[in-house]
Design an enzyme around this catalytic site. Structure first.
Site, short mmCIF file in Angstrom:
data_model
loop_
_atom_site.label_atom_id
_atom_site.label_comp_id
_atom_site.label_asym_id
_atom_site.label_seq_id
_atom_site.Cartn_x
_atom_site.Cartn_y
_atom_site.Cartn_z
N ASP A 141 41.76 57.78 21.08
CA ASP A 141 41.12 58.96 21.68
C ASP A 141 41.20 60.09 20.66
O ASP A 141 42.27 60.35 20.10
CB ASP A 141 41.81 59.36 22.99
CG ASP A 141 40.92 60.28 23.80
OD1 ASP A 141 39.69 60.00 23.90
OD2 ASP A 141 41.40 61.30 24.33
N GLU A 200 38.33 58.00 31.40
CA GLU A 200 39.09 59.05 30.73
C GLU A 200 39.48 60.11 31.76
O GLU A 200 38.62 60.73 32.37
CB GLU A 200 38.27 59.68 29.59
CG GLU A 200 38.07 58.72 28.44
CD GLU A 200 37.64 59.40 27.13
OE1 GLU A 200 37.72 60.64 27.04
OE2 GLU A 200 37.22 58.67 26.23
O1 LIG Z 1 36.31 61.05 12.74
C1 LIG Z 1 35.50 61.65 13.46
N1 LIG Z 1 34.37 62.18 12.94
C2 LIG Z 1 33.47 62.81 13.69
N2 LIG Z 1 33.57 62.95 15.01
C3 LIG Z 1 34.69 62.43 15.57
C4 LIG Z 1 35.69 61.78 14.84
N3 LIG Z 1 36.66 61.39 15.67
C5 LIG Z 1 36.28 61.79 16.87
N4 LIG Z 1 35.09 62.41 16.80
C6 LIG Z 1 34.29 62.96 17.91
C7 LIG Z 1 33.25 61.95 18.34
C8 LIG Z 1 33.24 62.09 19.82
O2 LIG Z 1 32.38 63.14 20.20
C9 LIG Z 1 34.67 62.52 20.13
C10 LIG Z 1 35.57 61.34 20.37
O3 LIG Z 1 35.52 61.04 21.72
P1 LIG Z 1 36.32 59.75 22.26
O4 LIG Z 1 36.30 59.82 23.72
O5 LIG Z 1 37.63 59.64 21.55
O6 LIG Z 1 35.46 58.55 21.71
P2 LIG Z 1 34.01 58.03 22.01
O7 LIG Z 1 33.53 58.61 23.31
O8 LIG Z 1 33.14 58.28 20.83
O9 LIG Z 1 34.21 56.48 22.15
P3 LIG Z 1 35.40 55.68 22.91
O10 LIG Z 1 36.01 56.60 23.96
O11 LIG Z 1 34.73 54.50 23.51
O12 LIG Z 1 36.38 55.28 21.84
O13 LIG Z 1 35.15 63.20 19.00
#
Ligand SMILES: O=c1nc[nH]c2c1ncn2[C@H]1C[C@H](O)[C@@H](COP(=O)(O)OP(=O)(O)OP(=O)(O)O)O1
Length: 223
Positions: free
Chosen positions: A62, A33
């Site tokens: 994201d 990222e």
């Molecule tokens: O609907 C949601 N309900 C609650 N929290 C959420 C939601 N949508 C994003 N979030 C929070 C979770 C994480 O702290 C950040 C996303 O970060 P983000 O980098 O997009 O995803 P991630 O690290 O969880 O997994 P990945 O990058 O592998 O998809 O925002």
């Protein structure tokens, strides 16, 4: 087969109902990222990297929580802040604020190695680098090829085209309530309920991810 690229099973659970059975599977791939104030360039770069990893069509998600009175913090850094401070301490930071309005935002970035302006000939998709731009409705600045320069990891003259879909939901930060969902759901209230108090179907009907997935699913079915 479309790959939904995320390490977060909570996102996959929500995405499943928008994507036809058997046509999509999770790719548990931790793309790099980049640091940016907005989600779009992060998702677009991630989609290009994930496409090279998967060798086929990918959808990168994201997302983040943007607190108005904190100038959008934690925003694109939501994942880092969840891992370091945790949501209870984010609530402690927000509690003394008079205005606790916040929003979740989600950017989906689709990349299949081809362009999107002209209707692409499926036979000609392969590894072709098309110069077609993403549509203006859903595209952020990085949806247009050439705006973030040449990708240094490859010798490509132009970055692979990426199509972007954005979703947004307003709400406010509250003391943690509810056991469902994931991430910041217990401290995000929309219409009197926290996202952690809603089941997946109800959350999807209003959420940032639901809105972005709805736009994507409609475009994907007609493309
Ligand atoms: O609907 C949601 N309900 C609650 N929290 C959420 C939601 N949508 C994003 N979030 C929070 C979770 C994480 O702290 C950040 C996303 O970060 P983000 O980098 O997009 O995803 P991630 O690290 O969880 O997994 P990945 O990058 O592998 O998809 O925002």
């Amino acid at each position: 087969m479309l790959r939904y690229v995320t390490t977060n099973p909570g996102k996959v659970r929500e995405a499943e109902s928008y994507l036809a059975d058997g046509s999509v599977s999770q790719l548990d791939f931790d793309y790099a990222e980049i640091q940016a104030d907005e989600l779009a360039p992060i998702a677009a770069r991630g989609a290009r990297e994930a496409y090279r990893e998967a060798g086929g069509p990918v959808l990168v998600d994201d997302a983040g929580l943007f607190v108005e009175a904190l100038d959008g913090f934690p925003g694109p850094y939501s994942s880092y802040v969840e891992d370091t401070l945790g949501i209870d301490r984010v609530w402690e930071i927000a509690e003394p604020l008079e205005d606790r309005r916040a929003a979740f935002r989600c950017t989906l970035a689709y990349c299949d190695g081809a362009g999107f302006a002209a209707s692409p000939d499926p036979v000609d998709r392969g590894d072709r680098v098309a110069a077609a731009a993403a549509g203006p409705d859903d595209a952020g600045p990085d949806g247009t090829p050439g705006t973030d320069g040449t990708d240094s990891e490859t010798e490509r003259a132009e970055p692979l085209p990426v199509k972007l879909f954005e979703g947004y939901v307003p709400g406010r930060i509250v003391a943690p309530r509810g056991d469902g969902g994931f991430g910041y759901d217990p401290i995000f209230e929309h219409d009197g309920e926290t996202f952690a108090e809603m089941d997946t179907e109800r959350k999807n009907a209003v959420s940032h991810r639901g809105r972005a997935l709805e736009k994507f699913a409609e475009w994907y079915a007609d493309r």
